[in-house]
Enzyme design. Structure first.
Site, PDB file in Angstrom:
ATOM      1  N   ASP A 193       0.870  -1.191   0.000  1.00 57.77           N
ATOM      2  CA  ASP A 193       0.000   0.000   0.000  1.00 57.77           C
ATOM      3  C   ASP A 193       0.901   1.234   0.000  1.00 57.77           C
ATOM      4  OD1 ASP A 193      -2.403   1.557   0.195  1.00 57.77           O
ATOM      5  OD2 ASP A 193      -2.126   1.745   2.355  1.00 57.77           O
ATOM      6  N   SER A 194       0.287   2.390  -0.136  1.00 55.03           N
ATOM      7  CA  SER A 194       1.049   3.640  -0.065  1.00 55.03           C
ATOM      8  C   SER A 194       1.452   3.967   1.373  1.00 55.03           C
ATOM      9  CB  SER A 194       0.196   4.784  -0.610  1.00 55.03           C
ATOM     10  OG  SER A 194      -0.987   4.886   0.171  1.00 55.03           O
ATOM     11  N   CYS A 233      -4.438  -1.748  -1.852  1.00 58.13           N
ATOM     12  CA  CYS A 233      -4.664  -0.331  -2.124  1.00 58.13           C
ATOM     13  C   CYS A 233      -5.620  -0.227  -3.303  1.00 58.13           C
ATOM     14  CB  CYS A 233      -3.331   0.337  -2.458  1.00 58.13           C
ATOM     15  SG  CYS A 233      -3.482   2.048  -3.023  1.00 58.13           S
ATOM     16  N   GLU A 278      -3.810   7.839   8.888  1.00 55.01           N
ATOM     17  CA  GLU A 278      -2.364   7.804   9.169  1.00 55.01           C
ATOM     18  C   GLU A 278      -2.090   8.417  10.552  1.00 55.01           C
ATOM     19  OE1 GLU A 278       0.526   6.863   7.274  1.00 55.01           O
ATOM     20  OE2 GLU A 278      -0.735   5.907   5.740  1.00 55.01           O
ATOM     21  N   CYS A 285     -11.113   2.750   0.054  1.00 57.27           N
ATOM     22  CA  CYS A 285      -9.702   3.059   0.252  1.00 57.27           C
ATOM     23  C   CYS A 285      -9.328   2.250   1.477  1.00 57.27           C
ATOM     24  CB  CYS A 285      -9.496   4.544   0.519  1.00 57.27           C
ATOM     25  SG  CYS A 285      -7.845   4.936   1.140  1.00 57.27           S
ATOM     26  N   HIS A 338      -7.297   2.644   3.727  1.00 59.98           N
ATOM     27  CA  HIS A 338      -7.105   3.404   4.965  1.00 59.98           C
ATOM     28  C   HIS A 338      -8.404   3.531   5.769  1.00 59.98           C
ATOM     29  CE1 HIS A 338      -3.232   4.666   3.286  1.00 59.98           C
ATOM     30  NE2 HIS A 338      -2.953   5.215   4.453  1.00 59.98           N
TER      31      HIS A 338
HETATM   32  N1  DGL Z   1      -4.827   3.159   0.790  1.00 59.50           N
HETATM   33  C1  DGL Z   1      -4.924   3.633  -0.543  1.00 59.50           C
HETATM   34  C2  DGL Z   1      -6.183   3.166  -1.235  1.00 59.50           C
HETATM   35  O1  DGL Z   1      -6.717   2.127  -0.891  1.00 59.50           O
HETATM   36  C3  DGL Z   1      -4.526   5.025  -0.939  1.00 59.50           C
HETATM   37  C4  DGL Z   1      -4.245   6.103   0.038  1.00 59.50           C
HETATM   38  C5  DGL Z   1      -3.413   7.211  -0.569  1.00 59.50           C
HETATM   39  O2  DGL Z   1      -2.187   7.033  -0.632  1.00 59.50           O
HETATM   40  O3  DGL Z   1      -3.979   8.231  -1.011  1.00 59.50           O
HETATM   41  O4  DGL Z   1      -6.664   3.772  -2.147  1.00 59.50           O
END
Ligand code: DGL
Length: 264
Positions: free
Chosen positions: A11-12, A75, A153, A189, A191
Site C-alpha cells: 500500500d502507499s 490499495c 495515518e 480506500c 485506509h
Molecule cells: N490506501 C490507498 C487506497 O486504498 C490510498 C491512500 C493514498 O495514498 O492516497 O486507495
C-alpha cells in the site's frame, strides 16, 4: 516441509493493515511482508500516469527482494489503475483490492450506496464498470477524500483526530443530491476501515460500512490452500523512504505481527 516464502502486501501507507488483519486471522501461520510506499504517499492525489509508472516498478523490486508466494495490492488506488500492468509484469499470483460495490449493493435495502475513496479511485472507469455490473438498480454516489487518508495515518501514529473532520468527510458524500437515501457506504480506500469507528460515531444516522478486506482474505486463503508455511510465523514492515517510526506506529505494527521494520 517448511516454506518460508512470505505473502507480500503493498500500500502507499498504513491502509493495507486493514487487509492484513483479516488475512492474518485466516492464515496465522503465514509469513508477511507489509510494504508501505511512504516515499510515494499519498497516491490518491497523483495522476494515473504517475501511479501506472510507479507501482509496477516498485513491486518488481519488492518481489525480487522478498520472493513472495503471492502479492496483495492492498490499495484501491493502485489496483484500479495498475492491476493489469502488475499482473502482466510479474509471474506470480496478484490479488487486487477494488471497491466493494458488489457486496454493498447486495446489502443496501434503500438501493442507494455511497463510495468513499481517494480522488484518484472515485474517478476510475473501473468504478463505473463495477457500478454498472453489480449496482445497476442502485443510486451510486461517490466522494473522494485525501483528508480521511491523513486522518487514518494520524490515528495509527497515535495522534488525536477531530470528530468534526470525520463528519465533514461524510457530509461530502451524504450532502449530494440523493445522499439522504444512502444506507450503505463502501470504504473504497484501505485506509478507511482503520477509522470506521470514528466514521460511525460521526455519522448523522446509522450507516452500514463495507470494505474489501474480508473478501481478499478469503481469496488469499483459497489461492494458498494446501501450501506449506514457515516453521515460525513472522512479519516485516518495509518502507520505501526513511522515516521516523514513532512508538505508537511501532507498537501498532508489532501488534499486527510486523515486529521487524526496514527500509527498501
Ligand atoms: N490506501 C490507498 C487506497 O486504498 C490510498 C491512500 C493514498 O495514498 O492516497 O486507495
Amino acid at each position: 516441509m517448511a516454506d518460508d516464502r512470505p505473502i507480500l502486501m503493498f500500500d502507499s501507507g498504513v491502509g493495507g493493515l486493514s487487509v492484513l488483519a483479516p488475512t492474518r486471522a485466516l492464515l496465522p501461520h503465514a509469513a508477511y511482508v507489509y510494504a508501505a510506499d511512504n516515499g510515494g504517499f499519498p497516491y490518491g492525489i497523483r495522476t494515473e500516469a504517475e501511479i501506472a509508472a510507479r507501482v509496477p516498478a516498485l513491486l518488481g523490486r519488492l518481489v525480487e527482494r522478498y520472493r513472495p508466494r503471492l502479492v496483495v495490492i492492498a490499495c484501491n488506488t493502485a489496483s484500479t489503475i495498475a492491476l493489469a500492468a502488475v499482473r502482466a509484469a510479474l509471474d506470480l499470483p496478484i490479488v487486487g483490492t477494488v471497491p466493494a460495490i458488489k457486496p454493498a449493493a447486495e446489502q443496501s435495502a434503500a438501493r442507494a450506496i455511497g463510495v468513499l475513496g481517494t480522488d484518484a479511485t472515485v474517478r476510475q472507469p473501473y468504478v463505473d464498470d463495477l457500478s454498472a455490473r453489480f449496482a445497476a438498480d442502485c443510486l451510486v454516489l461517490r466522494h473522494g477524500s485525501a483528508r480521511l487518508v491523513e486522518l487514518a495515518e494520524a490515528k495509527l501514529r497515535g495522534e488525536p483526530t477531530d470528530p468534526a473532520a470525520y463528519r465533514a468527510v461524510l457530509d461530502g458524500l451524504l450532502g449530494q443530491p440523493g445522499g439522504d437515501r444512502i444506507d450503505t457506504v463502501v470504504l473504497a480506500c484501505t485506509h478507511f476501515p482503520l477509522v470506521e469507528a470514528e466514521l460511525a460515531a460521526a455519522a448523522p444516522r446509522p450507516l452500514r460500512f463495507v470494505d474489501g478486506g474480508p473478501g481478499i482474505a478469503r481469496r488469499v486463503a483459497y489461492l494458498t490452500e494446501g501450501q506449506d508455511w514457515p516453521a515460525l510465523p513472522k512479519g516485516e514492515a518495509v518502507f520505501t523512504a526513511p522515516l521516523d517510526v514513532g512508538d505508537a506506529l511501532r507498537t501498532g505494527l508489532a501488534a499486527r505481527g510486523l515486529a521487524t521494520i526496514s527500509i527498501l
